[in-house]
Design a protein around this motif. Structure first.
Motif, mmCIF file in Angstrom:
data_model
loop_
_atom_site.group_PDB
_atom_site.id
_atom_site.type_symbol
_atom_site.label_atom_id
_atom_site.label_comp_id
_atom_site.label_asym_id
_atom_site.label_seq_id
_atom_site.Cartn_x
_atom_site.Cartn_y
_atom_site.Cartn_z
ATOM 1 N N ILE A 1 47.125 9.164 35.184
ATOM 2 C CA ILE A 1 46.742 8.591 34.072
ATOM 3 C C ILE A 1 45.341 8.196 34.180
ATOM 4 N N ARG A 2 44.890 7.886 32.962
ATOM 5 C CA ARG A 2 43.469 7.405 32.982
ATOM 6 C C ARG A 2 42.886 6.190 33.723
ATOM 7 N N THR A 3 42.157 6.417 34.603
ATOM 8 C CA THR A 3 42.134 5.601 35.635
ATOM 9 C C THR A 3 40.464 5.423 35.908
ATOM 10 N N GLY A 4 40.261 4.089 35.854
ATOM 11 C CA GLY A 4 38.713 3.845 36.112
ATOM 12 C C GLY A 4 38.430 2.680 37.417
ATOM 13 N N ILE A 5 37.256 2.703 37.856
ATOM 14 C CA ILE A 5 36.667 1.570 38.916
ATOM 15 C C ILE A 5 35.722 1.326 38.826
ATOM 16 N N ALA A 6 35.280 -0.037 38.572
ATOM 17 C CA ALA A 6 33.970 -0.856 38.512
ATOM 18 C C ALA A 6 33.915 -1.452 39.655
ATOM 19 N N ALA A 7 32.732 -1.593 40.544
ATOM 20 C CA ALA A 7 32.514 -2.068 41.638
ATOM 21 C C ALA A 7 31.061 -2.588 41.946
ATOM 22 N N GLU A 8 31.003 -3.737 42.126
ATOM 23 C CA GLU A 8 29.573 -4.247 42.637
ATOM 24 C C GLU A 8 28.863 -3.304 43.627
ATOM 25 N N ARG A 9 29.719 -3.063 44.523
ATOM 26 C CA ARG A 9 29.171 -1.932 45.533
ATOM 27 C C ARG A 9 30.324 -1.425 46.230
ATOM 28 N N PHE A 10 30.312 -0.044 46.080
ATOM 29 C CA PHE A 10 31.358 0.496 46.416
ATOM 30 C C PHE A 10 31.550 0.553 48.108
ATOM 31 N N GLY A 11 32.648 0.193 48.514
ATOM 32 C CA GLY A 11 32.900 -0.142 49.889
ATOM 33 C C GLY A 11 33.075 -1.650 50.449
ATOM 34 N N GLY A 12 32.502 -2.665 49.737
ATOM 35 C CA GLY A 12 32.814 -3.724 49.815
ATOM 36 C C GLY A 12 32.465 -4.351 51.124
ATOM 37 N N GLN A 13 33.162 -5.304 51.686
ATOM 38 C CA GLN A 13 32.875 -5.836 52.956
ATOM 39 C C GLN A 13 32.868 -5.032 54.115
ATOM 40 N N VAL A 14 33.527 -3.936 53.913
ATOM 41 C CA VAL A 14 33.689 -2.844 55.018
ATOM 42 C C VAL A 14 32.321 -2.359 55.359
ATOM 43 N N LEU A 15 31.453 -2.227 54.343
ATOM 44 C CA LEU A 15 30.151 -1.975 54.504
ATOM 45 C C LEU A 15 29.323 -2.784 55.784
ATOM 46 N N ASP A 16 29.696 -4.068 55.808
ATOM 47 C CA ASP A 16 29.130 -5.151 56.836
ATOM 48 C C ASP A 16 29.903 -5.060 58.162
ATOM 49 N N THR A 17 30.800 -4.114 58.185
ATOM 50 C CA THR A 17 31.463 -4.132 59.468
ATOM 51 C C THR A 17 31.232 -3.246 60.439
ATOM 52 N N MET A 18 30.918 -3.606 61.671
ATOM 53 C CA MET A 18 30.260 -2.794 62.749
ATOM 54 C C MET A 18 31.307 -1.723 63.334
ATOM 55 N N ALA A 19 31.954 -2.132 64.143
ATOM 56 C CA ALA A 19 33.176 -1.437 64.733
ATOM 57 C C ALA A 19 34.430 -1.399 64.231
ATOM 58 N N ILE A 20 35.044 -0.647 63.797
ATOM 59 C CA ILE A 20 36.514 -0.596 63.370
ATOM 60 C C ILE A 20 37.493 0.063 64.505
ATOM 61 N N GLU A 21 38.054 -0.524 65.356
ATOM 62 C CA GLU A 21 39.148 -0.026 66.305
ATOM 63 C C GLU A 21 40.617 -0.154 66.118
ATOM 64 N N ASN A 22 40.760 -0.691 64.752
ATOM 65 C CA ASN A 22 42.387 -1.009 64.727
ATOM 66 C C ASN A 22 42.945 -0.267 63.593
ATOM 67 N N PHE A 23 42.185 0.778 62.998
ATOM 68 C CA PHE A 23 42.590 1.543 61.751
ATOM 69 C C PHE A 23 43.562 2.689 62.221
ATOM 70 N N ILE A 24 44.735 2.523 61.884
ATOM 71 C CA ILE A 24 45.827 3.414 62.727
ATOM 72 C C ILE A 24 45.334 4.994 62.538
ATOM 73 N N SER A 25 45.391 5.753 63.488
ATOM 74 C CA SER A 25 45.164 7.302 63.821
ATOM 75 C C SER A 25 43.488 7.419 63.971
ATOM 76 N N VAL A 26 42.758 6.409 63.546
ATOM 77 C CA VAL A 26 41.386 6.744 63.921
ATOM 78 C C VAL A 26 41.048 5.631 65.147
ATOM 79 N N SER A 27 40.712 6.132 66.496
ATOM 80 C CA SER A 27 40.722 5.243 67.274
ATOM 81 C C SER A 27 39.114 4.215 67.245
ATOM 82 N N HIS A 28 38.156 4.901 66.799
ATOM 83 C CA HIS A 28 37.024 4.179 66.420
ATOM 84 C C HIS A 28 36.268 4.707 65.375
#
Length: 525
Positions: free
Chosen positions: A235-262
């Motif tokens: 289906i016809r899909t669009g995405i409008a974002a102020e900055r792609f990635g959002g708050q994740v861009l300000d996150t240093m280390a991610i160690e609880n994303f399942i299947s990705v240890s770090h």
């Protein structure tokens, strides 16, 4: 300088150099100059297209320029671009060497067409995850347009310069000697800031778009997942974002994303965007939503008014605008933001080496920030409103073991003090004895949680008193055909993996809503 693994990776990248380049070094007799000289020689040994030249033609030592042989095309680094900036170094080597950028051709042409002389300087720190985007964007601009120059400066190696220019946050960018911007900026944002007609052109382009069947507002994990799941339904899909990635861009280390240890936030955000681009999704980046006008009829078109004046229409909406750092909302905080009041200890911590700082907040993020800062600064005062810290026990034990940390609980920060240019201290109230106290310091790192980005949705969908979008188990809001997901909603746990699942749920629910619309209603809309 480079281990065996990094050497092999770099050698594989350097085969993409198409035109000879020179590493023009300005070195002294200090240890960092010796390290830089060693690094440049190691790089040159990996490709017969690279030569090292000792010139000492720059006021900053150590520094070097990556220059296309026989031309003035190039970029300059003052310091050793390791850590987060190693990727910036590799890209600069390739792009100066003629390897084409992956940026959109329309954007590349826009940079080439910029009329004027632009001398950019960016101050970064090696621990800043937001700095590489700015450095890489400006480096590319310098390669594409001969009237643009860029120098990336490691603030930690040039403290006198940082002090003189009153830099208290990174990345900080100067243009032609004057302040240009602070914080994370993408290539599109930088170009739009100096190309006065860019915003108007973008608005006109958006106005011509046909209505979407699913329009996602927000480009964080929830929004990316929603766009992918919707697009997979054809289906016809669009995405409008102020900055792609959002708050994740300000996150240093991610160690609880399942299947990705770090992993790290910017890396995950790049993967999210890359995944979305594999599908037929109309991505509209740097677009801030200002108003939502829900359809008054079942199956009608909802309207989203953007900051630039354009309007997007869609049969269904998925709101995934995420959250931002919560502020203390005390006198002086806004006055001294980026002048001693900071929200990212990883980015700005190195600028406070040997100084006194405070961390506001005793949850996991606050205690982790205090632990990290204690290894850099002279002293850390952690201030927590509650009667006890809320961080995990293992973090509290680590914090308590540090000799240069003071913990103050049952305390309410009441004011930020400064001398007009920078922070000089803060005041807090002892909630047990109702007494006021003042702490002298040079930096304040605020780590008190998040606030949803939903102010623009008031009176459009139901919000909780905290501003969260009320949703049901299907992700639907109080308005039929409008769904929501992620940290902006009433979902109880604000986690990346949960946001992705919620975005997928919202997209599937939107699709289910669309296929159940009576044909006559859809035609009437």
């Amino acid at each position: 300088m480079l281990d065996a693994n990094l050497t092999q990776q770099l050698k594989a990248y350097l085969v993409n150099i198409r035109q000879p380049i020179e590493l023009v070094a300005s070195l002294g007799d200090d240890a960092k100059s010796r390290e830089l000289g060693e690094l440049l020689n190691e790089i040159a040994a990996l490709s017969d297209q690279i030569a090292v030249i000792r010139a000492n033609d720059d006021k900053r030592v150590p520094s070097f320029m990556i220059r296309r042989a026989g031309t003035d095309i190039g970029v300059r680094f003052a310091g050793l671009p390791m850590g987060h900036e190693f990727t910036s170094l590799v890209l600069a080597l390739l792009q100066v060497g003629g390897h084409p950028s992956k940026a959109a051709q329309e954007l590349i042409q826009q940079v080439k067409d910029l009329d004027g002389d632009y001398a950019f300087e960016t101050y970064f720190s090696l621990t800043c995850q937001n700095c590489p985007d700015v450095v890489q964007a400006l480096n590319l601009m310098a390669v594409l347009n001969p009237r643009i120059t860029h120098t990336a400066i490691d603030g930690g190696l040039f403290p006198a310069e940082v002090e003189e220019r009153k830099i208290m946050a990174v990345p900080t960018v100067f243009l032609n000697g004057e302040p240009f911007g602070q914080g994370r900026m993408e290539l599109e944002q930088i170009v739009a800031k100096i190309d006065s007609g860019a915003t108007a052109r973008a608005a006109e382009k958006i106005k011509t778009k046909e209505p979407f069947e699913v329009l996602v507002i927000g480009g964080g994990p929830a929004g990316a997942a929603a766009a992918i799941y919707a697009a997979r339904k054809g289906i016809r899909t669009g995405i409008a974002a102020e900055r792609f990635g959002g708050q994740v861009l300000d996150t240093m280390a991610i160690e609880n994303f399942i299947s990705v240890s770090h992993t790290e936030g910017p890396k995950l955000a790049a993967h999210l965007e890359q995944h979305v681009k594999e599908y037929d999704v109309d991505i509209m980046n740097l677009q801030r939503a200002e108003k939502l006008i829900p359809s008054r009829i079942e199956g009608g078109l909802h309207e989203v008014v953007l900051e630039n004046g354009a309007t997007l229409k869609a049969r269904t909406l998925i709101l995934s605008t995420g959250a931002r750092w919560r502020q203390m909302n005390v006198p002086g905080e806004d006055d001294y933001k980026n002048k001693g009041v900071a929200y990212c200890p990883h980015c700005d911590g190195p600028l406070y080496k040997g100084k006194r700082v405070a961390v506001i907040g005793g949850g996991n993020s606050g205690v982790e920030a205090a632990i990290d800062l204690a290894g850099l600064v002279a002293h850390v005062t952690l201030i927590e409103y509650d009667s006890q810290l809320r961080a995990d026990a293992v973090l509290q034990r680590k914090l308590a073991s540090l000799p240069n940390v003071k913990i103050i609980t049952s305390a309410l920060t009441t004011e930020v003090h400064g001398d007009g240019e920078k922070v000089t201290g803060l005041s807090y109230k002892d909630r047990n004895h109702d007494t006021l106290h003042q702490v002298e310091l040079e930096g304040i790192f605020v780590q008190i949680g998040l606030v949803p980005n939903t102010e623009w949705l008031k009176h459009a969908v139901a919000l909780t008193p905290r501003g969260e979008i009320e949703i049901d188990h299907r992700g639907e809001t109080s308005q039929r055909g409008i769904f929501a997901a992620g940290d902006a909603t009433t979902v109880p746990y604000k986690q990346i993996v949960i946001a992705m699942g919620a975005g997928s749920t919202a997209a599937l629910s939107a699709f289910d809503y669309l296929i159940r619309l009576p044909a006559e209603l859809e035609e009437a809309a």
